[in-house]
Design a protein around this motif. Structure first.
Motif, short mmCIF file in Angstrom:
data_model
loop_
_atom_site.label_atom_id
_atom_site.label_comp_id
_atom_site.label_asym_id
_atom_site.label_seq_id
_atom_site.Cartn_x
_atom_site.Cartn_y
_atom_site.Cartn_z
N ASN A 62 7.23 -8.06 1.92
CA ASN A 62 8.04 -7.50 0.83
C ASN A 62 9.29 -6.84 1.39
O ASN A 62 9.38 -5.62 1.54
CB ASN A 62 7.20 -6.50 0.03
CG ASN A 62 7.83 -6.19 -1.31
OD1 ASN A 62 9.04 -6.25 -1.47
ND2 ASN A 62 7.00 -5.83 -2.28
N ASP A 63 10.29 -7.66 1.70
CA ASP A 63 11.50 -7.14 2.33
C ASP A 63 12.23 -6.14 1.44
O ASP A 63 12.80 -5.16 1.94
CB ASP A 63 12.45 -8.29 2.69
CG ASP A 63 11.92 -9.15 3.82
OD1 ASP A 63 11.05 -8.67 4.56
OD2 ASP A 63 12.37 -10.30 3.96
N LEU A 66 10.95 -4.03 -0.76
CA LEU A 66 10.26 -2.74 -0.69
C LEU A 66 10.46 -2.09 0.68
O LEU A 66 10.78 -0.90 0.77
CB LEU A 66 8.76 -2.93 -0.97
CG LEU A 66 7.87 -1.72 -0.73
CD1 LEU A 66 8.30 -0.54 -1.60
CD2 LEU A 66 6.42 -2.06 -0.98
N ASN A 67 10.26 -2.87 1.74
CA ASN A 67 10.36 -2.28 3.09
C ASN A 67 11.75 -1.75 3.38
O ASN A 67 11.92 -0.64 3.91
CB ASN A 67 9.96 -3.32 4.14
CG ASN A 67 8.46 -3.59 4.15
OD1 ASN A 67 7.68 -2.79 3.64
ND2 ASN A 67 8.07 -4.71 4.72
N GLN A 78 3.12 0.24 1.47
CA GLN A 78 2.54 -0.99 0.96
C GLN A 78 1.04 -0.86 0.79
O GLN A 78 0.46 -1.33 -0.20
CB GLN A 78 2.84 -2.16 1.91
CG GLN A 78 4.24 -2.70 1.80
CD GLN A 78 4.30 -4.18 2.12
OE1 GLN A 78 3.63 -4.99 1.51
NE2 GLN A 78 5.12 -4.52 3.09
#
Length: 212
Positions: free
Chosen positions: A105-106, A108-109, A125
Motif C-alpha cells: 500500500n504505497d 498509505l505508507n 498497516q
C-alpha cells in the motif's frame, strides 16, 4: 510425507538448520493453529526480507506443490451466478491460505512517512489489517529492524502471535517473539540464504496439512 518428514528433509539438505529445527516446527504449529481458527498471517521485512515476505505470500495464497481446487459449494454458486465466467473461475482459481505482506500500500505508507514520520508504517498497516488470533511474522536478519520491532510490539498488544525469522543471536525481536527461528549465520546474505529453505519448508508443511 508427514510434517516432520519435511523438517528431516530440510536438515539433510541444510545441516546447519538442525539447531533451529524445533523452532521451525513450532512456527509451523503456530501458523497452522491460526489457519484452523480462520485467522491469517501478516508478514513484514525490509530489503531482501521484504522480497521474502512477498515470496511467502505467493507460496501460500495459491498452489505451491499440491492442487488446491475450490470447494464444490463455491463452484456451484459461481456457475449459478454466471455459467460461463463461473465455470472459468472454478477451473482456474486455487484455494489460498491467507498471507498478507505489509508492503504493497504505497499510498498509505508514503502518507504515513510524510505526515507522521518514523518507523511505524508497518505497525499502521498491522493495526488496520490484523485481528486477535492472527500471526505476525517479522523477518529481520539482524533482529533489530525498528519498523519490524514496532509492528511486533503492536501485534503482542493486539493478542496476535509473533514469529521472528532472524539470524544467529536473534536480536531484539527474539524477546518479543512467541517463536524465534534464528538461523545460525551472522552475515546478512548468508542469513537470507537460509531463510528461503526455512519458509519453503513451512509453506510445504502448511499446504500438506490443509490440501493433501
Amino acid at each position: 510425507m508427514n510434517e516432520r518428514d519435511y523438517i528431516t528433509n530440510l536438515v539433510e539438505r541444510y545441516p546447519k538448520l538442525k539447531l533451529c529445527a524445533e523452532d521451525i516446527f513450532s512456527a509451523y504449529e503456530t501458523i497452522k493453529s491460526a489457519y484452523l481458527q480462520k485467522h491469517k498471517l501478516l508478514i513484514a521485512g525490509n530489503g531482501g526480507s521484504a522480497a521474502d515476505a512477498e515470496h511467502i505470500s505467493g507460496e501460500l495464497m495459491k498452489s505451491f506443490k499440491l492442487k488446491r481446487p475450490l470447494p464444490k459449494s463455491l463452484v456451484e454458486k459461481l456457475i449459478q451466478i454466471h455459467p460461463e465466467k463461473g465455470a472459468y473461475l472454478s477451473k482456474t482459481l486455487e484455494m489460498p491460505l491467507t498471507a498478507i505482506p505489509l508492503l504493497g500500500n504505497d499510498a498509505l505508507n508514503t502518507a504515513y512517512i510524510n505526515d507522521v514520520g518514523g518507523p511505524g508504517f508497518f505497525a499502521q498497516q498491522l493495526l488496520g489489517l490484523g485481528n486477535v488470533g492472527d500471526v505476525f511474522l517479522g523477518i529481520s536478519t539482524s533482529g533489530n529492524s525498528e519498523d519490524v520491532l514496532y509492528a511486533a510490539v503492536l501485534a503482542k498488544a493486539m493478542d496476535m502471535k509473533v514469529i521472528a525469522l532472524t539470524g544467529d543471536n536473534g536480536g531484539k525481536i527474539k524477546q518479543l517473539a512467541d517463536v524465534a527461528v534464528c538461523v545460525p549465520e551472522t552475515e546478512t546474505f548468508m542469513i537470507q540464504e537460509l531463510h528461503l529453505p526455512v519458509y519453503h519448508c513451512l509453506c510445504l508443511m502448511l499446504e500438506k496439512y490443509f490440501f493433501d
